[in-house]
Design an enzyme around this catalytic site. Structure first.
Site, short mmCIF file in Angstrom:
data_model
loop_
_atom_site.label_atom_id
_atom_site.label_comp_id
_atom_site.label_asym_id
_atom_site.label_seq_id
_atom_site.Cartn_x
_atom_site.Cartn_y
_atom_site.Cartn_z
N GLY A 318 0.83 -1.20 0.00
CA GLY A 318 0.00 0.00 0.00
C GLY A 318 0.86 1.25 0.00
CB SER A 319 0.21 4.64 1.33
OG SER A 319 -1.06 4.66 0.70
CB THR A 320 4.26 1.31 3.62
OG1 THR A 320 4.01 0.08 2.93
CG2 THR A 320 3.30 1.44 4.77
CG PHE A 321 5.75 0.28 -2.89
CD1 PHE A 321 6.78 -0.61 -2.58
CD2 PHE A 321 5.58 0.62 -4.23
CE1 PHE A 321 7.59 -1.13 -3.56
CE2 PHE A 321 6.39 0.10 -5.22
CZ PHE A 321 7.40 -0.79 -4.87
#
Lengths: 618, 380
Positions: A318-321
């Protein structure tokens, strides 16, 4: 009287034949003796020794597993076994009757004991019960005069004093299965236990030690006549883990009943301080022998208690990427931190529209703002500009897409997609839309919590490709750990920008985790929220918009992610929290991360000299 | 001759060698009991001394007395065998013993001597021409088959075999023609399928187990294997007195009785085993000499029959423990622990000595004594 000379002649002749025949037969006996006692003597001598000597193995005590400060996590406790030797019992019925009064024995137990006594030879001890409590032991010892034929044997049983806590790290021991037999005769000992999961399995050889032997002379029925030889074995060596059991406990309690995973890592050494996967199980039940129904329950549990989600669970990051996408773009020079992109709430590409999670749009964003608000449109655009292959390359540099050689079994690879991968595996060309989706960490991309934690550790470290480790052993499972980490090879100013964005996420109003900030003077945590889509959907469906999680059944809701490092001014700890089906990273994962990080910073285990603590423990 | 004179005429060399065997027996039994006289060696020594006395007593009794009593002894033994059949005590899985309250006797053992005596007496009175006729062989054949049948019924294959073999030897020595042997052999073989259907199932089973004891691998087969291991591991010089691991750790069954040769050769090695066999050979050679020195057919036949019995004991036992022949419960004469067998063997040697002492006594063709000779003898 002397008459009948014919008769005498016949008799003499026949007597001669008889005598010669008998001499011949006696000669045959001597020949046979020669063949047995001289020609084949060596073979029979060997057989005679095999008959005579019985070599028995002595099980070595299994090594302990300790945390970084020497707190025992797996130990051996005495297992009192009560046995009956029928030939020593004056009155077996009376002995059994007395026993039944002292310790609970079912009728079934009594029947089994009687059956075994009948079947075995009278000097062979028959097990009455294992795992006697101290109280039961005392009761039996007080009544010993009435218990002729009863003996108490002391064995060792594996005990995990923390019960459920850390079960996934420690693993468990269980009886040796047929396929585990490696020729080590220790494994053939009845009641011997081997490591079946986790550290117990990975370090099994070191923990196991070497069996001693004692040779005894036995008679034809197997009774020991005398001891001949005794070789002391080698106790298993202790395994020191990098865990801090206090943090482990805190994290597990903070997660409570959630199906979740937490990893906390020292960003300089890679020491894993906490590795929690919930729900857990009690490994003590395995060392005693698990019943079939218990095992089935564990296997069919919807939240998979046996799976170590921290290393074996694979989630879309998700957005941690987005940090990876940002770094790839900055390193490639396709964007600068100052590049502004306007978010209208969605981005059109051909016929498809790619939505931001905020349907109204974020307005004009730069890179730091994009990270702070986790603006999807901003990263669609950045991903489009940098291209999937450069994103994949950067992701690998940060530990995604391949196993990290971590010292726990069951580690998964994760997945970092790129053009060649899709062509090879799916036999289809890469679509630009897929690059956009990958830009926000969805689609094909998969990562384990351990990989995400490593990723954050490398961002916080900024210089080295830190590798996580669970034990200080330089060689684990035959693989030597590198003395020095490989350089990260990313411009420090680019790292700084990304870290600035992560700082904003948690510490600047409007950041997605601002409400879960570490509100304590001097202790600043930076992080990034993430939401991992659960439903397996085609790329076409995936781009059709944000789904409403709360309306979905639990098992279909998105996973909540949060990655963090702290303290901001001098980073030392990296962390990942993933709450399965927790819907939103900012609401379900970030507060957990904040609480655990506060405890980490309070205890600050990485800065306490473990050497001193450990030396006092020995 | 007075009995003192007769004692002087006893062949003391043979007695010496027999005593040698007795000494081996006691040594072996001490070892079997881990160096103790109890429970075997002491009692065996006592029995041996008693047997020597019996042997010497038998030796000085006029051989013609035994000749005259042959058929009576035979009849008594036959009756005892029948009695055993009716209510004998069961020992070692077969009915062999008869309990006379004060002593347990094994009639089949005494029958070995009684049958030899009777056959020797019968053939003493038959000329070579008569023996050549089948009709004259019917009576001795009956003498043989009656006890053999009863012994087989007990069932005791070993004794039955020895009875048959000794009898055949006597027939052979008496001059029976080879074709006569062939006739008997063929007849008995043809009789088997005729009688077979009349047997009960359990009887057939018993006979089959007789013939093939190896069908029970954990029983006889196991014992023979262990016996061979014991012998082989003894090597050339043995493991030393009392140090036979196979025997003392009880891998060897019945080490004090049927398998005593194994224990001896395990502890004393091939050297000791061969020495023991050599001692037996000397005893047998002496017996041959004594028998052949007799001037009458009865003495020679009886002597050779007894010698052959002795030889068969030795051979069958030794060959059995070495795994050359199937397992048969035959003791090693004079060495194995046990009273009846020793008594029988020593009785036999007593007869042999008597034959030697009385080798020149006049003996008529048709009986042990002519009446007047007998009167003259007993009155003087």
């Amino acid at each position: 009287m002397h008459g009948d000379p014919d008769r005498t002649r016949v008799l003499s002749r026949r007597m001669m034949m008889l005598g010669l025949g008998q001499v011949g037969l006696l000669g045959a006996l001597i020949a046979r003796l020669y063949s047995l006692q001289v020609l084949e003597s060596d073979r029979y001598r060997l057989l005679s020794d095999e008959n005579r000597f019985s070599t028995r193995l002595l099980a070595p005590p299994r090594g302990r597993i300790l945390d970084r400060f020497g707190v025992p996590l797996a130990i051996n406790i005495p297992n009192f076994v009560i046995q009956v030797i029928s030939e020593r019992a004056e009155n077996l019925d009376k002995t059994l009757e007395t026993l039944t009064r002292l310790i609970p024995l079912t009728d079934q137990d009594c029947q089994r004991i009687r059956r075994e006594i009948e079947r075995r030879r009278s000097f062979v001890p028959v097990m009455v019960r294992e795992h006697l409590s101290w109280e039961e032991m005392v009761r039996i010892q007080v009544n010993f005069p009435d218990l002729s034929g009863v003996v108490i044997e002391q064995g060792l049983t594996r005990f995990y004093p923390l019960y459920e806590l850390g079960a996934h790290v420690l693993g468990y021991v269980a009886a040796v299965a047929e396929e585990d037999q490696t020729g080590d005769r220790l494994l053939e000992l009845p009641g011997f236990r081997v490591g079946k999961a986790g550290t117990e399995r990975l370090h099994d050889m070191a923990l196991r030690g070497r069996g001693g032997t004692y040779t005894v002379e036995v008679n034809a029925v197997g009774r020991i006549v005398k001891a001949v030889d005794w070789h002391e074995g080698e106790a298993g060596s202790d395994v020191h883990l990098t865990l801090d059991v206090r943090l482990q406990q805190f994290a597990a309690e903070r997660l409570g009943l959630e199906s979740a995973a937490v990893v906390v890592m020292d960003i300089l050494t890679g020491d894993v301080l906490t590795l929690v996967s919930t729900p857990s199980f009690d490994p003590n039940r395995f060392s005693r022998g698990l019943s079939a129904t218990e095992w089935k329950d564990l296997l069919s549990h919807p939240q998979a208690p046996l799976t170590n989600k921290a290393v074996a669970g694979q989630y879309a990051p998700g957005s941690t990427f987005k940090m990876i996408v940002a770094l790839a773009a900055l390193e490639a020079g396709v964007v600068t931190p100052e590049v502004r992109i306007h978010c209208f709430g969605s981005l059109s590409l051909g016929n498809a529209r790619f939505h931001c999670w905020k349907s109204g749009g974020h307005g004009t964003m730069d890179l730091v703002l994009g990270l702070q608000h986790s603006c999807d449109v901003y990263f669609y655009e950045v991903a489009r500009r940098v291209g999937i292959d450069r994103i994949a390359k950067m992701a690998r540099r940060f530990g995604l897409g391949a196993r990290l050689g971590f010292d726990l079994p069951g580690e998964q690879n994760g997945l970092v997609p790129e053009r060649t991968w899709k062509m090879q595996v799916l036999k289809e060309p890469w679509q630009l839309g897929e690059t956009l989706v990958a830009g926000i960490g969805q689609g094909f991309t998969l990562a384990t919590p351990l990989q995400l934690c490593t990723m954050v550790a490398r961002i916080a470290n900024g210089r080295a490709q830190v590798l996580p480790r669970l034990s200080r052993a330089p060689v684990t499972n035959g693989v030597r750990r590198p003395d020095q980490f490989e350089p990260l090879g990313v411009q420090p100013q680019n790292i700084a920008v990304v870290r600035q964005g992560m700082y904003a996420v948690s510490n600047v109003p409007g950041g997605t985790a601002y409400r879960a900030r570490l509100n304590q003077p001097g202790l600043v945590m930076s992080g990034k929220t993430g939401t991992s889509q659960v439903r397996r959907v085609t790329p076409r469906e995936r781009v059709s918009g944000v789904r409403k999680n709360q309306n979905l059944p639990w098992a279909q809701r998105d996973h909540a992610l949060f990655v963090a490092y702290a303290p901001e001014n001098d980073p030392r700890y990296a962390m990942v929290v993933i709450v399965e089906h927790g819907c939103s990273g900012s609401k379900a994962a970030a507060p957990v991360a904040r609480d655990i990080m506060r405890e980490v910073l309070k205890l600050d285990p990485a800065r306490v000299s473990t050497a001193i603590v450990r030396s006092t423990n020995h | 001759m007075s009995w003192r004179e007769k004692l002087r005429h006893v062949n003391w060399s043979l007695v010496l060698f027999i005593n040698g065997l007795g000494l081996v027996s006691i040594t072996a039994l001490v070892s079997a009991a881990d160096g103790n006289l109890e429970p075997w060696a002491g009692r065996q020594a006592l029995r041996f001394m008693v047997s020597v006395v019996v042997m010497l007593t038998v030796a000085v009794v006029d051989i013609r007395f035994w000749m005259r009593g042959a058929y009576v002894l035979y009849a008594i033994c036959l009756i005892l065998l029948l009695l055993v059949d009716i209510h004998g005590t069961v020992g070692m899985g077969a009915q062999r013993w008869i309990d006379l309250c004060f002593i347990q006797i094994q009639p089949s053992e005494i029958m070995k001597v009684a049958l030899t005596l009777s056959l020797a007496r019968y053939f003493h009175g038959r000329s070579l021409d008569e023996v050549a006729k089948l009709t004259y062989l019917l009576f001795p054949l009956l003498l043989v088959l009656l006890p053999v049948g009863l012994v087989l019924k007990q069932p005791d294959l070993g004794t039955a075999m020895i009875l048959l073999m000794v009898s055949s030897t006597l027939f052979f020595l008496a001059g029976a023609r080879l074709w006569q042997f062939a006739v008997v052999l063929v007849t008995s073989i043809t009789l088997v399928p005729v009688t077979w259907p009349f047997l009960h199932d359990y009887q057939r089973k018993r006979i089959l187990t007789f013939l093939n004891p190896e069908t029970d691998p954990l029983g006889a087969g196991y014992h023979i294997m262990q016996s061979k291991i014991a012998l082989g591991s003894g090597g050339l010089f043995g493991k030393g007195f009392g140090k036979g691991t196979q025997s003392h750790l009880n891998f060897l069954p019945e080490k004090q009785t049927d398998f005593i040769f194994t224990m001896w050769a395990e502890e004393q090695g091939m050297v000791g085993g061969v020495a023991l066999l050599f001692l037996y050979t000397i005893v047998i050679a002496f017996s041959y000499t004594l028998a052949f020195r007799s001037r009458n057919q009865f003495g020679r036949l009886l002597g050779l029959g007894l010698t052959t019995t002795f030889f068969l004991y030795v051979f069958i036992n030794a060959a059995m423990v070495m795994g050359l022949i199937p397992v048969v419960g035959i003791p090693l004469p004079l060495i194995s622990y046990g009273g009846t067998a020793m008594m029988t063997v020593m009785f036999g040697f007593g007869l042999l000595l008597s034959i030697d002492i009385h080798r020149d006594v006049p003996m008529s063709r048709h009986g042990p004594y002519s009446r007047d000779l007998f009167l003259k003898k007993t009155l003087s």
